[in-house]
Write a protein that holds these residues in place. Structure first.
Motif, mmCIF file in Angstrom:
data_model
loop_
_atom_site.group_PDB
_atom_site.id
_atom_site.type_symbol
_atom_site.label_atom_id
_atom_site.label_comp_id
_atom_site.label_asym_id
_atom_site.label_seq_id
_atom_site.Cartn_x
_atom_site.Cartn_y
_atom_site.Cartn_z
ATOM 1 N N ASN A 69 3.126 32.953 51.177
ATOM 2 C CA ASN A 69 3.158 32.877 52.639
ATOM 3 C C ASN A 69 3.358 31.438 53.099
ATOM 4 O O ASN A 69 4.133 31.169 54.024
ATOM 5 C CB ASN A 69 1.890 33.471 53.261
ATOM 6 C CG ASN A 69 1.872 34.971 53.190
ATOM 7 O OD1 ASN A 69 2.914 35.618 53.161
ATOM 8 N ND2 ASN A 69 0.679 35.542 53.161
ATOM 9 N N TYR A 70 2.667 30.506 52.465
ATOM 10 C CA TYR A 70 2.818 29.090 52.790
ATOM 11 C C TYR A 70 4.266 28.656 52.562
ATOM 12 O O TYR A 70 4.864 27.961 53.395
ATOM 13 C CB TYR A 70 1.867 28.241 51.945
ATOM 14 C CG TYR A 70 2.127 26.765 52.078
ATOM 15 C CD1 TYR A 70 1.625 26.051 53.163
ATOM 16 C CD2 TYR A 70 2.887 26.087 51.129
ATOM 17 C CE1 TYR A 70 1.875 24.689 53.301
ATOM 18 C CE2 TYR A 70 3.144 24.738 51.260
ATOM 19 C CZ TYR A 70 2.633 24.041 52.340
ATOM 20 O OH TYR A 70 2.889 22.702 52.478
ATOM 21 N N MET A 71 4.834 29.061 51.434
ATOM 22 C CA MET A 71 6.206 28.689 51.117
ATOM 23 C C MET A 71 7.178 29.256 52.146
ATOM 24 O O MET A 71 8.134 28.581 52.554
ATOM 25 C CB MET A 71 6.555 29.150 49.696
ATOM 26 C CG MET A 71 5.769 28.419 48.622
ATOM 27 S SD MET A 71 5.978 29.123 46.981
ATOM 28 C CE MET A 71 7.561 28.425 46.542
ATOM 29 N N LYS A 72 6.929 30.482 52.560
ATOM 30 C CA LYS A 72 7.786 31.123 53.565
ATOM 31 C C LYS A 72 7.685 30.396 54.915
ATOM 32 O O LYS A 72 8.683 30.129 55.569
ATOM 33 C CB LYS A 72 7.391 32.590 53.711
ATOM 34 C CG LYS A 72 8.261 33.361 54.673
ATOM 35 C CD LYS A 72 7.823 34.818 54.730
ATOM 36 C CE LYS A 72 8.662 35.575 55.734
ATOM 37 N NZ LYS A 72 8.214 36.962 55.855
ATOM 38 N N GLU A 73 6.453 30.075 55.315
ATOM 39 C CA GLU A 73 6.221 29.422 56.603
ATOM 40 C C GLU A 73 6.783 28.005 56.660
ATOM 41 O O GLU A 73 7.253 27.557 57.709
ATOM 42 C CB GLU A 73 4.725 29.390 56.924
ATOM 43 C CG GLU A 73 4.124 30.750 57.194
ATOM 44 C CD GLU A 73 2.602 30.739 57.229
ATOM 45 O OE1 GLU A 73 1.998 29.644 57.097
ATOM 46 O OE2 GLU A 73 2.022 31.831 57.352
ATOM 47 N N THR A 74 6.700 27.290 55.576
ATOM 48 C CA THR A 74 7.121 25.885 55.580
ATOM 49 C C THR A 74 8.553 25.693 55.080
ATOM 50 O O THR A 74 9.064 24.574 55.121
ATOM 51 C CB THR A 74 6.172 25.034 54.705
ATOM 52 O OG1 THR A 74 6.228 25.519 53.360
ATOM 53 C CG2 THR A 74 4.771 25.063 55.247
ATOM 54 N N GLY A 75 9.152 26.753 54.582
ATOM 55 C CA GLY A 75 10.523 26.643 54.079
ATOM 56 C C GLY A 75 10.610 26.034 52.697
ATOM 57 O O GLY A 75 11.694 25.624 52.252
ATOM 58 N N THR A 76 9.497 25.968 52.005
ATOM 59 C CA THR A 76 9.482 25.447 50.643
ATOM 60 C C THR A 76 10.261 26.404 49.730
ATOM 61 O O THR A 76 10.053 27.607 49.798
ATOM 62 C CB THR A 76 8.024 25.328 50.136
ATOM 63 O OG1 THR A 76 7.292 24.540 51.064
ATOM 64 C CG2 THR A 76 7.971 24.696 48.763
#
Length: 78
Positions: A69-76
């Motif tokens: 989810n973090y990766m999705k939200e930050t574009g990582t």
């Protein structure tokens, strides 16, 4: 292939490094593939005896989802 104790791995490494046996012979004796012995010797040569204690880290499913989810939200990138 099963899990081996630190002592099993260290004895296998010393058997090889002291020239007592070949990779395949050691593997047969302790019940593993010779490739494991090759890896243990390499780890020992790079990291010393501490290299034989390197293990895997287990993460919970909840933690993995949070990371995704973090990766999705930050574009990582994945």
């Amino acid at each position: 292939m099963g899990k081996f104790s630190f002592e099993d791995k260290l004895n296998a490494v010393f058997d090889y490094l002291e020239g007592k046996k070949f990779y395949r012979d050691i593997g047969k004796r302790i019940g593993t593939d010779h490739k494991s012995i090759v890896k243990w010797v390499a780890l020992y040569e790079i990291h010393g005896s501490a290299g034989l204690n390197l293990g895997y880290t287990n993460y919970s499913g909840q933690f993995k989802i949070a990371v995704l989810n973090y990766m999705k939200e930050t574009g990582t990138p994945y």
